[in-house]
Design a protein around this motif. Sequence first.
Motif, PDB file in Angstrom:
ATOM      1  N   ASN A  88     -30.177  25.076  42.778  1.00  0.00           N
ATOM      2  CA  ASN A  88     -30.885  26.147  42.072  1.00  0.00           C
ATOM      3  C   ASN A  88     -30.739  27.497  42.775  1.00  0.00           C
ATOM      4  O   ASN A  88     -30.820  28.552  42.127  1.00  0.00           O
ATOM      5  CB  ASN A  88     -32.368  25.783  41.944  1.00  0.00           C
ATOM      6  CG  ASN A  88     -33.130  26.736  41.058  1.00  0.00           C
ATOM      7  OD1 ASN A  88     -32.850  26.838  39.863  1.00  0.00           O
ATOM      8  ND2 ASN A  88     -34.090  27.443  41.629  1.00  0.00           N
ATOM      9  N   ARG A  89     -30.520  27.476  44.070  1.00  0.00           N
ATOM     10  CA  ARG A  89     -30.398  28.733  44.821  1.00  0.00           C
ATOM     11  C   ARG A  89     -29.006  29.353  44.730  1.00  0.00           C
ATOM     12  O   ARG A  89     -28.816  30.499  45.126  1.00  0.00           O
ATOM     13  CB  ARG A  89     -30.751  28.496  46.289  1.00  0.00           C
ATOM     14  CG  ARG A  89     -32.219  28.118  46.524  1.00  0.00           C
ATOM     15  CD  ARG A  89     -32.566  28.110  47.984  1.00  0.00           C
ATOM     16  NE  ARG A  89     -32.417  29.437  48.579  1.00  0.00           N
ATOM     17  CZ  ARG A  89     -32.673  29.714  49.853  1.00  0.00           C
ATOM     18  NH1 ARG A  89     -33.086  28.745  50.660  1.00  0.00           N
ATOM     19  NH2 ARG A  89     -32.524  30.931  50.325  1.00  0.00           N
ATOM     20  N   ILE A  90     -28.030  28.607  44.233  1.00  0.00           N
ATOM     21  CA  ILE A  90     -26.675  29.142  44.101  1.00  0.00           C
ATOM     22  C   ILE A  90     -26.640  30.126  42.933  1.00  0.00           C
ATOM     23  O   ILE A  90     -27.027  29.799  41.806  1.00  0.00           O
ATOM     24  CB  ILE A  90     -25.664  28.005  43.885  1.00  0.00           C
ATOM     25  CG1 ILE A  90     -25.647  27.077  45.107  1.00  0.00           C
ATOM     26  CG2 ILE A  90     -24.270  28.562  43.615  1.00  0.00           C
ATOM     27  CD1 ILE A  90     -24.756  25.880  44.952  1.00  0.00           C
ATOM     28  N   ARG A  91     -26.171  31.325  43.187  1.00  0.00           N
ATOM     29  CA  ARG A  91     -26.175  32.377  42.174  1.00  0.00           C
ATOM     30  C   ARG A  91     -24.925  32.342  41.291  1.00  0.00           C
ATOM     31  O   ARG A  91     -24.995  32.639  40.109  1.00  0.00           O
ATOM     32  CB  ARG A  91     -26.290  33.757  42.852  1.00  0.00           C
ATOM     33  CG  ARG A  91     -27.573  33.916  43.664  1.00  0.00           C
ATOM     34  CD  ARG A  91     -28.791  33.664  42.805  1.00  0.00           C
ATOM     35  NE  ARG A  91     -30.039  33.727  43.571  1.00  0.00           N
ATOM     36  CZ  ARG A  91     -31.205  33.344  43.087  1.00  0.00           C
ATOM     37  NH1 ARG A  91     -31.272  32.846  41.859  1.00  0.00           N
ATOM     38  NH2 ARG A  91     -32.299  33.429  43.824  1.00  0.00           N
ATOM     39  N   ARG A  92     -23.787  32.016  41.878  1.00  0.00           N
ATOM     40  CA  ARG A  92     -22.543  32.010  41.101  1.00  0.00           C
ATOM     41  C   ARG A  92     -22.517  30.809  40.175  1.00  0.00           C
ATOM     42  O   ARG A  92     -22.657  29.660  40.606  1.00  0.00           O
ATOM     43  CB  ARG A  92     -21.340  31.991  42.030  1.00  0.00           C
ATOM     44  CG  ARG A  92     -21.211  33.243  42.904  1.00  0.00           C
ATOM     45  CD  ARG A  92     -19.889  33.268  43.634  1.00  0.00           C
ATOM     46  NE  ARG A  92     -18.768  33.309  42.691  1.00  0.00           N
ATOM     47  CZ  ARG A  92     -17.492  33.343  43.078  1.00  0.00           C
ATOM     48  NH1 ARG A  92     -17.186  33.336  44.379  1.00  0.00           N
ATOM     49  NH2 ARG A  92     -16.530  33.368  42.176  1.00  0.00           N
ATOM     50  N   ARG A  93     -22.350  31.092  38.898  1.00  0.00           N
ATOM     51  CA  ARG A  93     -22.389  30.044  37.877  1.00  0.00           C
ATOM     52  C   ARG A  93     -21.298  29.000  38.084  1.00  0.00           C
ATOM     53  O   ARG A  93     -21.522  27.803  37.907  1.00  0.00           O
ATOM     54  CB  ARG A  93     -22.256  30.694  36.500  1.00  0.00           C
ATOM     55  CG  ARG A  93     -22.389  29.725  35.333  1.00  0.00           C
ATOM     56  CD  ARG A  93     -22.190  30.430  34.007  1.00  0.00           C
ATOM     57  NE  ARG A  93     -22.404  29.530  32.898  1.00  0.00           N
ATOM     58  CZ  ARG A  93     -23.567  29.301  32.312  1.00  0.00           C
ATOM     59  NH1 ARG A  93     -24.650  29.921  32.761  1.00  0.00           N
ATOM     60  NH2 ARG A  93     -23.680  28.471  31.299  1.00  0.00           N
ATOM     61  N   ARG A  94     -20.092  29.444  38.476  1.00  0.00           N
ATOM     62  CA  ARG A  94     -18.977  28.519  38.651  1.00  0.00           C
ATOM     63  C   ARG A  94     -19.262  27.525  39.773  1.00  0.00           C
ATOM     64  O   ARG A  94     -19.011  26.321  39.613  1.00  0.00           O
ATOM     65  CB  ARG A  94     -17.697  29.307  38.952  1.00  0.00           C
ATOM     66  CG  ARG A  94     -16.468  28.432  39.159  1.00  0.00           C
ATOM     67  CD  ARG A  94     -15.237  29.268  39.427  1.00  0.00           C
ATOM     68  NE  ARG A  94     -14.945  30.168  38.296  1.00  0.00           N
ATOM     69  CZ  ARG A  94     -13.941  31.028  38.297  1.00  0.00           C
ATOM     70  NH1 ARG A  94     -13.154  31.135  39.364  1.00  0.00           N
ATOM     71  NH2 ARG A  94     -13.729  31.790  37.236  1.00  0.00           N
ATOM     72  N   ASN A  95     -19.784  28.003  40.888  1.00  0.00           N
ATOM     73  CA  ASN A  95     -20.097  27.106  42.003  1.00  0.00           C
ATOM     74  C   ASN A  95     -21.225  26.136  41.634  1.00  0.00           C
ATOM     75  O   ASN A  95     -21.184  24.954  42.004  1.00  0.00           O
ATOM     76  CB  ASN A  95     -20.480  27.914  43.236  1.00  0.00           C
ATOM     77  CG  ASN A  95     -19.326  28.749  43.755  1.00  0.00           C
ATOM     78  OD1 ASN A  95     -18.161  28.462  43.479  1.00  0.00           O
ATOM     79  ND2 ASN A  95     -19.630  29.802  44.513  1.00  0.00           N
ATOM     80  N   ARG A  96     -22.213  26.649  40.909  1.00  0.00           N
ATOM     81  CA  ARG A  96     -23.321  25.792  40.504  1.00  0.00           C
ATOM     82  C   ARG A  96     -22.852  24.696  39.559  1.00  0.00           C
ATOM     83  O   ARG A  96     -23.251  23.521  39.688  1.00  0.00           O
ATOM     84  CB  ARG A  96     -24.420  26.633  39.858  1.00  0.00           C
ATOM     85  CG  ARG A  96     -25.682  25.815  39.533  1.00  0.00           C
ATOM     86  CD  ARG A  96     -26.852  26.702  39.144  1.00  0.00           C
ATOM     87  NE  ARG A  96     -26.570  27.450  37.922  1.00  0.00           N
ATOM     88  CZ  ARG A  96     -26.396  28.758  37.861  1.00  0.00           C
ATOM     89  NH1 ARG A  96     -26.455  29.483  38.974  1.00  0.00           N
ATOM     90  NH2 ARG A  96     -26.159  29.363  36.714  1.00  0.00           N
ATOM     91  N   ASN A  97     -22.005  25.042  38.606  1.00  0.00           N
ATOM     92  CA  ASN A  97     -21.489  24.044  37.675  1.00  0.00           C
ATOM     93  C   ASN A  97     -20.588  23.024  38.378  1.00  0.00           C
ATOM     94  O   ASN A  97     -20.563  21.850  38.004  1.00  0.00           O
ATOM     95  CB  ASN A  97     -20.713  24.731  36.556  1.00  0.00           C
ATOM     96  CG  ASN A  97     -21.618  25.510  35.611  1.00  0.00           C
ATOM     97  OD1 ASN A  97     -22.816  25.237  35.535  1.00  0.00           O
ATOM     98  ND2 ASN A  97     -21.058  26.482  34.905  1.00  0.00           N
ATOM     99  N   ALA A  98     -19.864  23.490  39.398  1.00  0.00           N
ATOM    100  CA  ALA A  98     -19.019  22.561  40.151  1.00  0.00           C
ATOM    101  C   ALA A  98     -19.863  21.516  40.878  1.00  0.00           C
ATOM    102  O   ALA A  98     -19.540  20.321  40.871  1.00  0.00           O
ATOM    103  CB  ALA A  98     -18.146  23.332  41.141  1.00  0.00           C
ATOM    104  N   LEU A  99     -20.965  21.954  41.492  1.00  0.00           N
ATOM    105  CA  LEU A  99     -21.853  21.010  42.176  1.00  0.00           C
ATOM    106  C   LEU A  99     -22.525  20.065  41.194  1.00  0.00           C
ATOM    107  O   LEU A  99     -22.707  18.876  41.495  1.00  0.00           O
ATOM    108  CB  LEU A  99     -22.899  21.780  42.981  1.00  0.00           C
ATOM    109  CG  LEU A  99     -22.421  22.423  44.284  1.00  0.00           C
ATOM    110  CD1 LEU A  99     -23.555  23.206  44.940  1.00  0.00           C
ATOM    111  CD2 LEU A  99     -21.889  21.365  45.242  1.00  0.00           C
TER     112      LEU A  99
END
Length: 269
Positions: A88-99
């Motif tokens: 939830n703390r990751i701001r970049r959408r691409r990195n968040r979707n990858a996780l």
Amino acid sequence: MRSRNGTPANAYLFVVFLILYAPILYLLFYSFNSGGTMHGFEGFTFEWYQEVFQDTRLFVIVLNTVVIALLSAAISTLFGVMGALAINRIRRRRNRNALLTVNNVLIVSPDVIIGASFLILFTMAGIKLGFISVLLSHIAFSIPIVVLMVLPRLREMSPTLIDAARDLGASGWYVLSRVVLPFIRPGIFAGFFMALTYSMDDFAVTFFVTGNGYSTLSVEIYARARHGISLSINALSTLIFLFTLALVVGYYLMNRRGNRRPGWGAPLP
């Protein structure tokens, strides 16, 4: 209009639930059959339940299953909440979707593939198949479930709550323990109970990672069913169903009581 439109919908739901629960009710009904078969009900008896309770080996297996389920659910809930907070703390959408994609791999992958993968991993790592291997595998496939239960609650929380707490001088730990965790508590309970039921219900993964002399209820029921139909399996399955139903009702009551409480946590100092 509302009652007219609601009647077909209610009838449809009734038929769906009837189809889903009919096999369970059939199994439950014949667990009291004195005839010993599932073809004709000859009389009412508790013989098969007495056989289940008198089986010492089965009691040990039940204890193994409950211990594995509670430990894996508790540990996976801890790591799942930490993972959800990190995602939830990751701001970049691409990195968040990858996780999130990595998190969902164990959910969408077939259980047979997961079980075989864990078997190869434990064999290569020199981990003896038994309690430890079953516990580790159950923790592994339960963590993604907890993450998916907790993450929506985190996204519903307004960032202004955290900003207000920090403006009032609250430390990071105080914000987490008194603002964030109380707000996502329904998601945490949902994740815990989902992990608990998944652990108790799992067969495919557990079948691969259990060793000689160690078993869980799902594996034991499968082993007994292979030797022929016995109504003790019906009695055992009925007890498991009632226990799971009690967990669901307990979670519902706890969630309902928690939603009635005002506020998100204790006042800030």
